[in-house]
Design a protein around this motif. Sequence first.
Motif, PDB file in Angstrom:
ATOM      1  N   SER A 150     -35.617 -70.279   1.947  1.00 44.20           N
ATOM      2  CA  SER A 150     -35.764 -69.041   2.724  1.00 44.20           C
ATOM      3  C   SER A 150     -34.457 -68.260   2.772  1.00 44.20           C
ATOM      4  N   LEU A 151     -33.361 -68.959   2.978  1.00 43.67           N
ATOM      5  CA  LEU A 151     -32.058 -68.307   3.058  1.00 43.67           C
ATOM      6  C   LEU A 151     -31.640 -67.745   1.699  1.00 43.67           C
ATOM      7  N   LYS A 152     -31.986 -68.462   0.627  1.00 46.11           N
ATOM      8  CA  LYS A 152     -31.661 -67.977  -0.719  1.00 46.11           C
ATOM      9  C   LYS A 152     -32.365 -66.654  -1.001  1.00 46.11           C
ATOM     10  N   CYS A 153     -33.637 -66.577  -0.622  1.00 40.98           N
ATOM     11  CA  CYS A 153     -34.406 -65.344  -0.856  1.00 40.98           C
ATOM     12  C   CYS A 153     -33.813 -64.178  -0.066  1.00 40.98           C
ATOM     13  N   THR A 154     -33.482 -64.438   1.188  1.00 35.95           N
ATOM     14  CA  THR A 154     -32.891 -63.384   2.021  1.00 35.95           C
ATOM     15  C   THR A 154     -31.563 -62.908   1.440  1.00 35.95           C
ATOM     16  N   CYS A 155     -30.743 -63.861   1.045  1.00 38.69           N
ATOM     17  CA  CYS A 155     -29.424 -63.533   0.494  1.00 38.69           C
ATOM     18  C   CYS A 155     -29.558 -62.737  -0.804  1.00 38.69           C
ATOM     19  N   SER A 156     -30.522 -63.125  -1.636  1.00 35.18           N
ATOM     20  CA  SER A 156     -30.737 -62.431  -2.899  1.00 35.18           C
ATOM     21  C   SER A 156     -31.179 -60.982  -2.676  1.00 35.18           C
ATOM     22  N   GLU A 157     -32.068 -60.791  -1.691  1.00 41.60           N
ATOM     23  CA  GLU A 157     -32.526 -59.427  -1.392  1.00 41.60           C
ATOM     24  C   GLU A 157     -31.389 -58.568  -0.853  1.00 41.60           C
ATOM     25  N   LEU A 158     -30.558 -59.140  -0.017  1.00 40.49           N
ATOM     26  CA  LEU A 158     -29.435 -58.373   0.545  1.00 40.49           C
ATOM     27  C   LEU A 158     -28.439 -57.972  -0.539  1.00 40.49           C
ATOM     28  N   ARG A 159     -28.201 -58.872  -1.497  1.00 43.41           N
ATOM     29  CA  ARG A 159     -27.275 -58.527  -2.589  1.00 43.41           C
ATOM     30  C   ARG A 159     -27.808 -57.358  -3.407  1.00 43.41           C
ATOM     31  N   GLY A 160     -29.133 -57.307  -3.551  1.00 41.63           N
ATOM     32  CA  GLY A 160     -29.709 -56.281  -4.401  1.00 41.63           C
ATOM     33  C   GLY A 160     -29.862 -54.926  -3.735  1.00 41.63           C
ATOM     34  N   PHE A 161     -30.039 -54.909  -2.402  1.00 42.59           N
ATOM     35  CA  PHE A 161     -30.377 -53.641  -1.761  1.00 42.59           C
ATOM     36  C   PHE A 161     -29.517 -53.293  -0.540  1.00 42.59           C
ATOM     37  N   GLY A 162     -28.698 -54.219  -0.078  1.00 41.90           N
ATOM     38  CA  GLY A 162     -27.920 -53.881   1.118  1.00 41.90           C
ATOM     39  C   GLY A 162     -26.530 -54.465   1.116  1.00 41.90           C
ATOM     40  N   THR A 163     -25.882 -54.474  -0.044  1.00 49.22           N
ATOM     41  CA  THR A 163     -24.587 -55.130  -0.169  1.00 49.22           C
ATOM     42  C   THR A 163     -23.532 -54.525   0.743  1.00 49.22           C
ATOM     43  N   GLU A 164     -23.481 -53.218   0.821  1.00 51.60           N
ATOM     44  CA  GLU A 164     -22.410 -52.561   1.565  1.00 51.60           C
ATOM     45  C   GLU A 164     -22.494 -52.836   3.060  1.00 51.60           C
ATOM     46  N   THR A 171     -22.067 -63.210   3.235  1.00 55.17           N
ATOM     47  CA  THR A 171     -21.037 -64.256   3.257  1.00 55.17           C
ATOM     48  C   THR A 171     -21.461 -65.434   4.132  1.00 55.17           C
ATOM     49  N   ASP A 172     -22.005 -65.126   5.303  1.00 55.67           N
ATOM     50  CA  ASP A 172     -22.447 -66.183   6.216  1.00 55.67           C
ATOM     51  C   ASP A 172     -23.596 -66.981   5.609  1.00 55.67           C
ATOM     52  N   SER A 173     -24.502 -66.301   4.931  1.00 57.73           N
ATOM     53  CA  SER A 173     -25.637 -66.980   4.295  1.00 57.73           C
ATOM     54  C   SER A 173     -25.166 -67.913   3.188  1.00 57.73           C
ATOM     55  N   GLU A 174     -24.172 -67.460   2.419  1.00 56.45           N
ATOM     56  CA  GLU A 174     -23.634 -68.290   1.336  1.00 56.45           C
ATOM     57  C   GLU A 174     -22.983 -69.559   1.895  1.00 56.45           C
ATOM     58  N   GLU A 175     -22.303 -69.409   3.045  1.00 54.52           N
ATOM     59  CA  GLU A 175     -21.703 -70.586   3.679  1.00 54.52           C
ATOM     60  C   GLU A 175     -22.778 -71.551   4.169  1.00 54.52           C
TER      61      GLU A 175
END
Length: 332
Positions: A150-164, A171-175
């Motif tokens: 679940s966290l991987k999917c959320t993190c992947s979506e944020l990288r693609g559409f809400g990085t800024e 960063t917190d999700s990756e940790e």
Amino acid sequence: MNYELFVGIDISKLTIDAVSFTEEKIEEAVHRVFKNSYDGFGEMLEWLTAYNVPLEKALFCCEHTGIYINPITGFMDANNLSLWVENGLHIKRSIGIRRGKSDKADALAIAHYAYSNQYKARLYNFPSSTTSRLKHLLSHREQLLRHQTSLKCTCSELRGFGTENAAYCITDSEEMLAIYAERIKKVDMELSSVIQNDQELNNQFQLVQSVHGIGKQTAFFILIHTEAFSAFSDYRKFASYFGIAPFPYSSGTSVRGRNRVSSLANKKLKSLLTMCALNTIKKDNEFKRYYDRKKAEGKSSLCVLNVIKNKLLSRAFATIKRGTPYLAEMIA
């Protein structure tokens, strides 16, 4: 055994509802509520003494409700009493049309089910401490994997559409993902340690893994769900349990459907064995050649893969029966 007293037990977290009757007086069922604890079970046995029937002649029956059945299964095992833990779906489909629902009505239905099907009762075998530990560890591992995915999917979506605007969240999700990976690794180590400390279980574990395509996680699940190969007498019954055994679909002269697998299955184990089957056809071996041959004959991919799953399972059971590792064919 010819039972004389039948007790249906509906189990909840804090209490149990018990309905009892004798073979001679089925219509005179009596209902009581007890605590879901050893003290409550002791009170239930005292209550049953009014029937003047030896407890050895009593058949207790309940639905499998997960960890809530642990107290009563331990109590029954310690007192050498006959307890039948049945799949709830079997009981539900045996009731027929019923309006409303209550714990008392459920306990009565369970008691009637036990009476009507006493000839095919399968008494509960209390699992060993090793098997119980493995079940809890695998359940914990599955929970960690779900959170990690679940966290991987959320993190992947944020990288693609809400990085800024989501830099901190990423960063917190990756940790957190790193922590989950470490925890899963520790659970795997604990699983291996538990297996290695039981010589017979470790031997079975190694035999199952010797089958080409079956990995460590699949071997864990097979060992646990077969209760160290004591719950199923042959692989066909186990194949039916997790949904890879084909069944006919026909009726009279008008319905002539293809054989199909049932949706009533252990989906997790089925998915693991599907991955095993897919891995076996990646390189040249007997399974790959079988797959190519059947595909050339016009068979569908899913049908052939299902056959390969059955082949893998039959080989796993064969290694346990023989007590020797599976020897893959040698390719010149």
